[in-house]
Design an enzyme around this catalytic site. Structure first.
Site, PDB file in Angstrom:
ATOM      1  N   ASP A  47       0.870  -1.173   0.000  1.00 43.22           N
ATOM      2  CA  ASP A  47       0.000   0.000   0.000  1.00 43.22           C
ATOM      3  C   ASP A  47       0.906   1.222   0.000  1.00 43.22           C
ATOM      4  O   ASP A  47       2.119   1.112   0.247  1.00 43.22           O
ATOM      5  CB  ASP A  47      -0.917   0.006   1.226  1.00 43.22           C
ATOM      6  N   HIS A  48       0.318   2.365  -0.296  1.00 42.19           N
ATOM      7  CA  HIS A  48       1.054   3.627  -0.229  1.00 42.19           C
ATOM      8  C   HIS A  48       0.721   4.307   1.098  1.00 42.19           C
ATOM      9  O   HIS A  48      -0.368   4.864   1.237  1.00 42.19           O
ATOM     10  CB  HIS A  48       0.639   4.553  -1.370  1.00 42.19           C
ATOM     11  N   TRP A  69      -5.288   2.962   0.942  1.00 42.73           N
ATOM     12  CA  TRP A  69      -6.303   2.065   0.366  1.00 42.73           C
ATOM     13  C   TRP A  69      -5.960   1.663  -1.064  1.00 42.73           C
ATOM     14  O   TRP A  69      -6.836   1.446  -1.876  1.00 42.73           O
ATOM     15  CB  TRP A  69      -7.701   2.694   0.493  1.00 42.73           C
ATOM     16  N   HIS A  70      -4.648   1.539  -1.327  1.00 39.64           N
ATOM     17  CA  HIS A  70      -4.178   1.023  -2.608  1.00 39.64           C
ATOM     18  C   HIS A  70      -3.646  -0.391  -2.395  1.00 39.64           C
ATOM     19  O   HIS A  70      -2.514  -0.706  -2.762  1.00 39.64           O
ATOM     20  CB  HIS A  70      -3.088   1.928  -3.185  1.00 39.64           C
ATOM     21  N   LEU A  71      -4.448  -1.226  -1.794  1.00 43.13           N
ATOM     22  CA  LEU A  71      -4.013  -2.579  -1.444  1.00 43.13           C
ATOM     23  C   LEU A  71      -3.727  -3.376  -2.705  1.00 43.13           C
ATOM     24  O   LEU A  71      -4.495  -3.333  -3.672  1.00 43.13           O
ATOM     25  CB  LEU A  71      -5.076  -3.285  -0.610  1.00 43.13           C
TER      26      LEU A  71
END
Length: 632
Positions: A361-362, A562-564
């Site tokens: 994630d970021h 929320w960039h899983l």
């Protein structure tokens, strides 16, 4: 289950009630003048909502016993995939979604945070940590995932980024032929409908006529303009970050049309609602992929709808597009995953693979607040008290309500070569013309603890302020997803220390210090911008403003953005961590693929919504090719 007609009636009443609530809020304030056209605006809102509800494919009541392809998950990748596969009239396609239909009220851009409290969010939490998420409730960060037709594209911030060409070239270098930038760019262009005239002219990097409409926000705060001007003062270019190069400052490009959210459902499913060979099953939780243990071939899925178990079979393939949390969960429940973990849960092992590993994630630090000395940003009370804003949106989809989650600007920076025109960005600054105090429950949706909010941020609920979130775009830390139990309704365990690798935290500190310099530019000093210097309770022992203080600040208030991704890693057979090959086929199991952000070998320097759509359309072409159908 409600019948389709019953659902329509219920949905339209929901829209009506929401509209009445908006109207009542406005009438309860000083701005209740009927001459402003509020009533007409509400009626238009209801009509628009009713229209778009009718455009979503209905919930199929009579399923076929067998389909050519079964797709699990109607998110960004799954919607695009279903669109392309069902274009082959001879193929029967079933798309299964655990969530409900999309509501038009969800498409009001500024309200994006509010729906994260609702049933359309899976509401995942990381496991408690002693190193990160320290300022969050129970030391757990929130992971927002869409549980709705359209998936996370219905609750995200509508940010349109593709990433840098090097991101995809790296996928190819890691042993994934066909995934270099030259291979993925045509698919990015295929689905793009660029509505920003000055960008649409660049035919090499932009296109029009695709399913996904791209616009700037139609409304900008004065401080949003100052953010971009301040970036120029610091020596950065004003750039089209989805063009040839990415480094620089820009106003935000968003997945919006006519001032409303343009979700994956609206883009890819609404146009195919009348295809006879396409079925959509909603409110249905897939519990298991059916796999013959002898031949190791997938032949169907098992799912639960309204507390009843169903089985549907496939003639060709099962495709998981359930996302970086649910796809590995379903695989492991089906006997595909790390042998020891499955055996510990009493699951028979069909294929021993590193499912659930490589979680990426970021990370981004919340709560960095800059106070202004004049009206120049968004306040929630202002939006409610000024009826003109409501009329502007309800009638024409304009004004502050059209701003994507209050997010207006973006900067992409290569911290090693900050002056490079063609840099490889590892830091993003995401600008909001508001703060976490803009609305009294916003901190809850972000996971920030009540005690921290009350002690630090509550005092500035009425202040005009801006914030920006620094994102580490090339994280080196990795997490893991594990099964909690064999019960499919139990949420999996998510372990992720964003700062396990020290460089990820160092990038956050660089980002915070860059924002401090930005605040000091003439453009932002026009509005008296100053850092809110109330120290966090957990960091008071450190000198405010020191690198050690900001590192502590990040450990308290950083979260995944929320960039899983990465939990079903794509890689060559020689890669011991790979779960799927470059054709997105699960190793060792026939008739089973994964097509979503979980296959990303390394997360690109991008918000993953649009790359996931690219995966859907490119994945569809891979499938067509493998089944002898000509592709682009």
């Amino acid at each position: 289950m409600y019948k389709t007609q019953g659902n329509k009636i219920m949905e339209r009443w929901t829209l009506l009630l929401i509209s009445i609530c908006i109207l009542n809020i406005c009438q309860s304030t000083s701005m209740n003048n009927r001459n402003w056209g509020i009533t007409e605006g509400v009626l238009k809102f209801i009509r628009d909502g009713s229209y778009y509800f009718d455009q979503e494919p209905p919930d199929t009541q009579q399923l076929l016993p067998e389909y050519d392809f079964i797709i699990v998950g109607a998110g960004s990748a799954g919607c695009a995939l279903a669109n392309r596969l069902s274009a082959i009239s001879g193929w029967k396609v079933l798309l299964i979604e655990a969530g409900r239909q999309e509501n038009y009220a969800m498409d009001i851009p500024v309200l994006a945070n509010l729906f994260q409290f609702s049933e359309v969010n899976w509401k995942y939490k990381t496991e408690p940590s002693d190193n990160v998420c320290l300022g969050m409730t129970n030391r757990q960060c929130s992971y927002l995932r869409g549980k709705v037709v359209g998936g996370s594209s219905v609750i995200n911030f509508m940010i349109y980024t593709r990433g840098n060409r090097r991101d995809y070239d790296n996928w190819e270098k890691l042993g994934n032929p066909g995934w270099g930038f030259k291979d993925v760019l045509p698919y990015f262009l295929q689905i793009e409908d660029m509505n920003i005239p000055e960008l649409a002219g660049d035919k090499r990097y932009h296109s029009t006529g695709g399913e996904v409409t791209i616009n700037y926000n139609s409304y900008r705060t004065p401080v949003g303009e100052a953010f971009v001007a301040g970036g120029r003062e610091l020596g950065h270019r004003i750039v089209d970050y989805n063009g040839e190069t990415q480094t620089g400052f820009s106003f935000l490009q968003t997945t919006t049309r006519n001032g409303t959210r343009w979700s994956a459902s609206r883009a890819f499913l609404h146009p195919i609602r009348n295809r006879k060979n396409f079925h959509l099953k909603k409110n249905s939780l897939v519990t298991k992929i059916l796999i013959d243990p002898v031949t190791k071939s997938a032949y169907g899925v098992e799912f639960i709808n309204n507390n009843k178990k169903y089985v549907v079979r496939t003639k060709r393939e099962v495709i998981l597009s359930a996302g970086a949390v649910n796809s590995p969960q379903v695989l492991m429940l089906s006997g595909i995953g790390p042998r020891k973990h499955l055996q510990d849960k009493g699951i028979s092992v069909i294929q021993d693979l590193k499912v659930g590993y490589n979680l990426m994630d970021h990370p981004g630090t919340l709560g960095l607040t800059f106070i202004l000395n004049q009206t120049a940003t968004l306040l929630f009370d202002d939006l409610l008290n000024d009826g003109k804003h409501l009329v502007d949106y309800l009638s024409r989809h304009e004004g502050p309500f059209s701003v994507a989650a209050g997010c207006e600007g973006i900067a992409l920076i290569d911290t090693e070569n900050p002056s490079s025109i063609d840099g490889d960005p590892d830091l993003e600054l995401l600008f909001f013309g508001t703060s976490i105090s803009v609305e009294k429950t916003l901190h809850k949706s972000l996971g920030i603890s009540d005690s921290l909010y009350e002690s630090v941020y509550k005092q500035y609920e009425e202040a005009y302020a801006w914030t920006a979130v620094p994102l580490t775009l090339k994280p080196k830390s990795r997490g893991r997803i594990l099964l909690k139990s064999t019960n499919p309704s139990h949420k999996p365990l998510i372990y992720h220390d964003f700062f396990e690798h020290p460089e990820d935290l160092e990038t956050q500190v660089v980002g915070i210090k860059t924002l401090l310099r930005l605040s000091d530019t003439k453009a932002l000093q026009t509005y008296g911008s100053r850092i809110f210097d109330e120290p966090l309770p957990g960091c008071k022992h450190l000198p405010f403003g020191s690198d050690s203080y900001w590192a502590c600040f990040a450990r308290n208030l950083a979260t995944g953005i929320w960039h899983l991704s990465g939990t079903c890693k794509m890689g060559p057979i020689s890669d011991p961590d790979a779960v799927v090959d470059s054709r997105l086929r699960v190793y060792g199991v026939k008739g089973l693929r994964v097509i979503d952000a979980s296959i990303m070998s390394v997360v690109p320097a991008a918000h993953t919504n649009y790359p996931a759509m690219m995966l859907g359309v490119k994945g569809a072409d891979i499938i067509k090719s493998d089944w002898g159908v000509l592709t682009m």
